[in-house]
Scaffold this active site. Structure first.
Site, PDB file in Angstrom:
ATOM      1  N   HIS A   1      39.138  42.393  53.448  1.00  0.00           N
ATOM      2  CA  HIS A   1      39.997  42.673  52.281  1.00  0.00           C
ATOM      3  C   HIS A   1      40.460  44.129  52.252  1.00  0.00           C
ATOM      4  CE1 HIS A   1      39.166  38.817  50.123  1.00  0.00           C
ATOM      5  NE2 HIS A   1      38.044  38.884  50.800  1.00  0.00           N
TER       6      HIS A   1
ATOM      7  N   HIS B   1      31.659  43.896  42.669  1.00  0.00           N
ATOM      8  CA  HIS B   1      30.319  43.426  43.028  1.00  0.00           C
ATOM      9  C   HIS B   1      30.057  42.131  42.259  1.00  0.00           C
ATOM     10  CE1 HIS B   1      26.261  43.160  44.106  1.00  0.00           C
ATOM     11  NE2 HIS B   1      25.717  44.127  43.398  1.00  0.00           N
TER      12      HIS B   1
ATOM     13  N   ASN C   1      38.996  34.355  45.169  1.00  0.00           N
ATOM     14  CA  ASN C   1      40.074  34.210  46.151  1.00  0.00           C
ATOM     15  C   ASN C   1      41.144  33.281  45.601  1.00  0.00           C
ATOM     16  OD1 ASN C   1      39.050  35.852  48.192  1.00  0.00           O
ATOM     17  ND2 ASN C   1      37.993  34.174  49.232  1.00  0.00           N
TER      18      ASN C   1
END
Ligand code: HDD
Length: 693
Positions: free
Chosen positions: A70, A334, A143
């Site tokens: 990413h 995170h 995603n």
């Protein structure tokens, strides 16, 4: 409405450059920055030149490690507001009150390519959201696919090594069409479901504003009484889900490698704020085992027809960052950043992520104090006993251990009745074992469900994509093994791919016949037919019918589209009734950068061969990629000459003709303008000649 994150950012803004002269990092004013301090005009540079040394040293240290995956991304600030209280399922503070806006930062990304790679590659897109809630930061790191390639995070390095460029020559950049990925896929059938998504047009979104997002894992909501409910998160773009087609995506990589990044930036600057609805699929804890797959398996979806998606709120992205590096690059997501009311499940992929993200930020951002970087700072107060480390920006006072008496016992622990994060109490019992649960074993039913849920044109594009990707694989055995795997999903699919890549057709075998899930098809996610923010090119040249051109622009702009006049040269074009200002010169653009094209009469008639050729390529490209086309007056005949005979265009009788997304008429009329808008609202017109991959 006050935005606590924006107010917090104000405190971190660098000195206004207009407030005084250039200084060093130490605040010493300098009056010369173009020549280093030398011993004589032609002599050596002196060590004493602190300004030179500081300037070069700082430059030498400008780069930090890019994200291992990413790396290429674009981000924006915005806000989230719930539609109603979700207290029935979760006590998360930001999901309680429709009048409370929670600031967010979203970063969209591709996965495989480095920071400088092109946007429109065939790849998964990251959709990571940081909610700056009053109870701390919550990160939903998702995603644009609802499933993932592997089931257990311990396989992540293997998968990423396979999809990244080949190790010896670092080719290809930003592409999955190479041997190592397909070798891995052919040996690891759990990848197949996500591979089906990757081969579909979902992997080449038209815009970050027109793609869905998914939390992927099954998470948990936890209510005030401590009761858990399984939850899957969905982001739905209010503009509908729109994708590119592969031929177009490849051309766009060259024409504008920043295609998606630019689109996001420009739309926010223009006030066309991207909007997404957050939806949840909820499963009571007691129904955990009522599916024919495991809720802990991230290679599976819960079909929406089985558990409907319940909309719970809306997110609006309304502010571009001030500085790409400071904000978009330094944001640190995170999965373990959760707030009270949201908890994990034992999904082994999620469990691994909960380790990996903190670990990666320590390296990437150079130490443990990255949550003090402005974009990462919670708006909730932070009181910890964590201290020191590289890049400590805060001056802590007092003791840093617990319990203490010398610091007055501060910071105190939340008392049992007050809000705090409390892990869901879950009974866990088992043998220490390194084995995947048999409930994760079925790798073929859901890829087959995806395949059988696609429309004919989507299936065609999937076959084309497999042929392209495997066609780039040198190792014949890998092609063959992949086709064998596909034969376990669907025989026709495998045969079509085999024929394209020159391997033997597989023998027919028993394949799953799952109930299709219509919600998976792009056909059923088109949005409401609005033309809002569609980019429309109106080709004009000297002698254009300016009345037509203006009528088209005004009507489409009224509907929310962004209309540009494109001419052979910048400046103005001469029309019978005055001049028309040009927005862009033809040589600087291409049809792949637009959603539709209109020829308002004399559109192609520039007269010089180069411009004529560019204009014809523009129109042919738009046609080939299924885009809406409109033409008026003299342009109808010019257009007809470029299109296959099968496309019906308007004759001299006056009525507009509408065929396969091509709208033509003698003269502009409300009917013509309405038909053009409808054609644009439908996005693409796949009823035209089949596209090749
Ligand atoms: Fe990951 C980045 C999404 C599995 C390890 N991941 C990263 C980003 C997104 C995702 C959107 C970019 C965040 C940003 O914009 O900064 N990753 C996913 C999804 C997954 C997933 C949806 C499966 C459901 N990831 C996954 C696994 C691991 C990682 C199984 C490791 C065990 N991911 C990382 C990472 C990254 C990352 C190495 C690279 C940079 C970063 O975290 O901040 O830790």
């Amino acid at each position: 409405m006050a935005d606590p994150k924006q107010e917090q950012r104000d405190a971190f803004r660098a000195e206004d450059p207009a407030s005084g002269p250039l200084t060093t990092d130490q605040g010493v004013v300098v009056d010369h920055t173009d020549d280093s301090l030398q011993a004589g005009e032609r002599g050596p540079t002196l060590m004493e030149d602190f300004h030179f040394r500081e300037k070069i040293t700082r430059f030498d240290h400008e780069r930090i490690p890019e994200r291992v995956v990413h790396a290429r991304g674009a981000g924006a600030y915005g806000y989230f507001e719930p539609y109603a209280s979700c207290a029935e399922f979760t006590r998360a503070a930001f999901l309680q009150d429709p009048s409370v806006r929670t600031p967010v930062f979203v970063r969209f990304s591709t996965v495989q390519g480095p920071r400088g790679s092109a946007d429109t590659v065939r790849d998964v897109r990251g959709f990571a959201t940081k909610f700056y809630t009053t109870e701390g930061n919550y990160d939903l790191v998702g995603n644009n696919f609802p499933v993932f390639f592997i089931q257990d995070g311990i396989k992540f390095p293997d998968f990423v090594h396979a999809v990244k460029p080949e190790p010896h020559n670092e080719i290809p950049t930003g592409a999955s069409a190479h041997d190592t990925l397909w070798d891995f896929v052919s040996l690891q059938p759990e990848t197949l479901h996500t591979i089906m998504w990757l081969m579909s047009d979902r992997a080449i979104p038209r815009s970050y504003r027109t793609m869905q997002g998914f939390g992927v894992h099954t998470f948990r909501f936890v209510d005030a009484a401590g009761k858990g409910t399984f939850v899957k998160f969905h982001w739905r773009p209010l503009l509908g889900v729109h994708s590119l087609v592969w031929d177009e995506a490849q051309e766009t990589q060259g024409r504008d490698p920043d295609f998606n990044r630019r689109d996001l930036w420009d739309c926010i600057e223009a006030g066309n704020y991207p909007e997404y609805e957050l939806g949840v699929q909820l499963v009571p804890e007691e129904d955990e085992h009522s599916f024919d797959f495991d809720l802990l398996d991230a290679t599976k979806i819960i079909p929406e027809e089985r558990v409907p998606v319940r909309p719970i709120g809306k997110m609006v992205l309304n502010r571009n960052p001030d500085n790409f590096f400071a904000e978009t690059e330094q944001i640190a997501f995170h999965t373990a950043n959760v707030v009270p009311g949201i908890d994990f499940t034992n999904d082994p992929l999620l469990q691994a992520r909960n380790f990996s993200y903190l670990d990666t930020q320590l390296l990437r951002l150079g130490g443990p104090n990255f949550s003090q970087i402005p974009v990462n700072r919670p708006v909730a107060p932070v009181r910890t006993n964590q201290r020191d480390g590289f890049h400590q920006n805060q001056i802590h006072r007092g003791t840093s251990y617990s319990p203490n008496s010398l610091g007055g016992g501060c910071p105190a622990l939340a008392d049992p009745d007050s809000p705090a994060f409390r892990h869901l109490t879950e009974r866990v019992d088992g043998q220490k074992i390194r084995r995947r649960s048999p409930s994760f074993d079925d790798h073929y039913t859901q890829p087959a469900m995806f395949w059988h849920s696609m429309s004919a044109w989507e299936q065609k594009h999937i076959v084309d994509a497999f042929r392209f990707e495997l066609g780039k694989v040198g190792a014949r055995a890998v092609r063959e093994r992949t086709v064998e795997q596909l034969a376990r999903v669907d025989h026709e699919l495998a045969v079509a791919v085999a024929q394209g890549v020159g391997v033997a057709e597989p023998r027919r075998q028993e394949t799953p016949r799952p109930t299709p899930s219509p919600a998976l098809s792009l056909e059923n996610n088109k949005g409401d037919g609005s033309i809002s923010t569609r980019q429309v090119a109106v080709l004009v040249s000297d002698g254009v019918d300016a009345g037509h051109a203006r009528a088209v622009r005004d009507a489409l702009t009224e509907g929310g589209a962004i209309v540009e006049f494109i001419a052979p040269r910048d400046g103005e074009v001469r029309a019978a009734d005055g001049a028309l200002a040009v927005d862009r010169a033809l040589p600087t653009v291409a049809s792949v950068l637009y959603d539709a094209v209109v020829l308002p009469g004399n559109g192609l008639g520039a007269g010089d061969p180069v411009s004529d050729d560019l204009a014809r390529r523009f129109v042919r490209g738009a046609y080939r990629h299924g885009k809406p086309i409109g033409a008026l007056g003299a342009s109808v005949a010019e257009l007809a000459a470029l299109l296959p005979d099968s496309v019906r265009t308007a004759g001299a009788d006056g009525a507009p003709a509408v065929d396969q997304g091509v709208v033509t008429a003698d003269a502009v009329s409300d009917d013509f303008l309405r038909a053009v808008a409808e054609s644009i609202g439908a996005h693409r017109h796949w009823e035209r000649t089949p596209l090749s991959g």
